[in-house]
Enzyme design. Structure first.
Site, short mmCIF file in Angstrom:
data_model
loop_
_atom_site.label_atom_id
_atom_site.label_comp_id
_atom_site.label_asym_id
_atom_site.label_seq_id
_atom_site.Cartn_x
_atom_site.Cartn_y
_atom_site.Cartn_z
N CYS A 114 0.82 -1.22 0.00
CA CYS A 114 0.00 0.00 0.00
C CYS A 114 0.85 1.27 0.00
O CYS A 114 0.35 2.35 -0.34
CB CYS A 114 -0.96 0.02 1.18
SG CYS A 114 -2.16 -1.31 1.09
N HIS A 250 -2.92 7.71 1.61
CA HIS A 250 -3.36 6.39 1.18
C HIS A 250 -4.78 6.20 1.71
O HIS A 250 -5.06 6.52 2.87
CB HIS A 250 -2.42 5.31 1.74
CG HIS A 250 -2.95 3.93 1.56
ND1 HIS A 250 -3.46 3.48 0.36
CD2 HIS A 250 -3.07 2.90 2.43
CE1 HIS A 250 -3.86 2.23 0.52
NE2 HIS A 250 -3.64 1.85 1.76
N ASN A 280 -10.05 0.45 -0.52
CA ASN A 280 -8.59 0.47 -0.44
C ASN A 280 -8.03 -0.16 -1.72
O ASN A 280 -8.14 -1.37 -1.91
CB ASN A 280 -8.15 -0.31 0.81
CG ASN A 280 -6.64 -0.31 1.00
OD1 ASN A 280 -5.89 0.05 0.10
ND2 ASN A 280 -6.20 -0.72 2.17
O1 UT7 Z 1 -3.83 -0.49 3.29
C1 UT7 Z 1 -2.97 -1.20 4.13
C2 UT7 Z 1 -3.19 -0.83 5.51
N1 UT7 Z 1 -4.45 -1.36 5.98
C3 UT7 Z 1 -5.12 -0.62 6.82
O2 UT7 Z 1 -4.76 0.49 7.11
C4 UT7 Z 1 -6.32 -1.24 7.50
C5 UT7 Z 1 -6.23 -0.96 8.97
N2 UT7 Z 1 -7.32 -1.50 9.76
C6 UT7 Z 1 -8.60 -1.07 9.66
O3 UT7 Z 1 -8.91 -0.29 8.78
C7 UT7 Z 1 -9.57 -1.53 10.70
O4 UT7 Z 1 -8.87 -2.20 11.72
C8 UT7 Z 1 -10.69 -2.45 10.15
C9 UT7 Z 1 -11.65 -1.66 9.26
C10 UT7 Z 1 -10.06 -3.58 9.35
C11 UT7 Z 1 -11.49 -3.06 11.30
O5 UT7 Z 1 -11.97 -2.04 12.15
P1 UT7 Z 1 -11.80 -2.20 13.75
O6 UT7 Z 1 -12.51 -1.08 14.38
O7 UT7 Z 1 -10.32 -2.32 14.03
O8 UT7 Z 1 -12.58 -3.50 14.03
P2 UT7 Z 1 -12.06 -4.88 14.67
O9 UT7 Z 1 -11.10 -5.56 13.79
O10 UT7 Z 1 -11.65 -4.62 16.07
O11 UT7 Z 1 -13.37 -5.71 14.69
C12 UT7 Z 1 -14.42 -5.36 15.54
C13 UT7 Z 1 -15.51 -6.42 15.42
C14 UT7 Z 1 -14.98 -7.83 15.58
O12 UT7 Z 1 -15.94 -8.54 16.31
P3 UT7 Z 1 -15.67 -8.91 17.87
O13 UT7 Z 1 -14.44 -9.75 17.85
O14 UT7 Z 1 -15.48 -7.58 18.54
O15 UT7 Z 1 -16.91 -9.62 18.24
C15 UT7 Z 1 -14.96 -8.36 14.16
O16 UT7 Z 1 -15.17 -9.76 14.12
O17 UT7 Z 1 -16.09 -6.34 14.13
C16 UT7 Z 1 -16.13 -7.64 13.56
N3 UT7 Z 1 -16.03 -7.52 12.11
C17 UT7 Z 1 -17.09 -7.29 11.33
N4 UT7 Z 1 -18.39 -7.15 11.62
C18 UT7 Z 1 -19.24 -6.92 10.60
C19 UT7 Z 1 -14.92 -7.56 11.33
N5 UT7 Z 1 -15.27 -7.39 10.05
C20 UT7 Z 1 -16.61 -7.21 10.02
C21 UT7 Z 1 -17.53 -6.99 8.99
N6 UT7 Z 1 -18.83 -6.84 9.33
N7 UT7 Z 1 -17.18 -6.88 7.70
#
Ligand code: UT7
Length: 323
Positions: A114, A250, A280
């Site tokens: 990225c 980005h 992304n």
């Molecule tokens: O481009 C390269 C660099 N990449 C990035 O910069 C991405 C960086 N990360 C992010 O953008 C974020 O961490 C995400 C968008 C991927 C996730 O957001 P988050 O606020 O960090 O959520 P999380 O991973 O802590 O997940 C929260 C909850 C989890 O459930 P539990 O374990 O709290 O019960 C996930 O299982 O959300 C759940 N979850 C979803 N729920 C509904 C994860 N994906 C989904 C989904 N729909 N698509």
């Protein structure tokens, strides 16, 4: 006399197929509300069957040539940032060279996921400053839809396909921060973090593999490292946040974009944001945003633009340029 790599033209291309968040509600335990609130993404484009990364890149390159009023053989070098080349080799860049009908110069790929476009821009700047090339086409092009595990809701809703291109030309400057062109760059990587964002395939497995990400961990690094690298590049240029007209980050997550702007003490109306429409697109996201920002009349000649990105590796960096 100081040589500067000045932007002569931009272009971008998005595949025809637009996929809204509702598409994923049909097959996964997810909602449009979750995707929008956690990432800011509303829709993304996916390449058609048979449409490759080189095809997207060539479309963007043609648009940039038209914008610059140049022909393919006016270009000395093509540098493509991609982590999704259509084949292991030849490079995507030589495929683009062939598609453009460019029969001179040289072409190659760089891969920093990225952060790829920031690395490619820095590399192209080096070609110009060292006298290797007078005009360089820098392209970010990706088909990340081909790396998705469609059963992994934590990743497959986040990525999209697309390409953006920028033509840099050697121009004499005064050697001051008032010059047009690339003023400073800052590159970083740390291989200790390979496990938080990677693709589980390649020559070691004989498969293309799928993208794997510990989103929360990557998020934590992004917020911390992006403002740091952007400020480091500004510092090298002898400039500060107050001089910035546009941050072109980005486009991974709206919350990361907002957090970085806040850390740099810049209001959101000085940030080009396209993540809602593109998702992304990895190395393509910055040139797409630059091209869209220019096309919609936001980025104008003389504006101070800072691009910053982080991705797998981890690799991260920033480029400061005057448009
Ligand atoms: O481009 C390269 C660099 N990449 C990035 O910069 C991405 C960086 N990360 C992010 O953008 C974020 O961490 C995400 C968008 C991927 C996730 O957001 P988050 O606020 O960090 O959520 P999380 O991973 O802590 O997940 C929260 C909850 C989890 O459930 P539990 O374990 O709290 O019960 C996930 O299982 O959300 C759940 N979850 C979803 N729920 C509904 C994860 N994906 C989904 C989904 N729909 N698509």
């Amino acid at each position: 006399m100081t040589i500067r790599a000045v932007v002569k033209g931009t272009g971008h291309y998005l595949p025809e197929r637009v996929v809204p968040n509702s598409h994923f509600e049909e097959t996964l335990d997810t909602t449009d509300e979750w995707i929008q609130s956690r990432s800011g993404i509303q829709r993304r484009h996916f390449a058609a069957e048979g449409e490759g990364t080189a095809d997207l890149a060539a479309h963007a390159a043609r648009a940039a040539l038209t914008d610059a009023g140049l022909q393919p053989n006016d270009i000395d070098a093509i540098v493509v940032a991609t982590s999704t080349p259509d084949l292991t080799f030849p490079s995507c860049a030589t495929m683009v060279q062939e598609q453009l009908g460019m029969t001179r110069g040289f072409a190659y790929d760089v891969q920093a996921v990225c952060a790829g476009f920031v690395f490619a821009l820095t590399n192209a700047n080096g070609l110009i400053l060292s006298g290797q090339a007078k005009r360089v086409m820098v392209i970010g092009a990706e088909t990340f839809s081909r790396l998705m595990d469609w059963s992994d809701r934590g990743t497959c809703v986040l990525f999209g396909d697309g390409a953006g291109a920028l033509i840099l030309e050697a121009v004499e400057g005064e050697g001051t921060p008032a010059d047009r062109g690339i003023l400073a760059t800052d590159l970083n990587s740390d291989g200790r973090y390979r496990d938080i964002l990677y693709v589980d395939g390649g020559t070691s497995t004989g498969t293309t593999g799928f993208l794997r990400m510990q989103g929360k961990e990557v998020f934590r690094h992004a917020v911390e490292k992006l403002a740091q690298t952007a400020n480091a590049a500004l510092d090298k240029a002898g400039l500060g946040s107050a001089d910035v007209d546009w941050i072109v980050p980005h486009q991974a997550n709206l919350r990361i974009i907002k957090g970085t702007a806040q850390k740099m003490q810049l209001p959101l109306d000085r940030v080009i944001i396209t993540v809602q429409d593109h998702g992304n697109t990895s190395a393509a996201s910055i040139p797409l945003a630059l091209s869209v920002g220019k096309a919609q009349g936001d980025i104008k000649e003389g504006d101070l633009v800072v691009t910053e990105a982080i991705g797998g590796g981890l690799a991260w960096g920033a480029v400061v340029l005057r448009w």
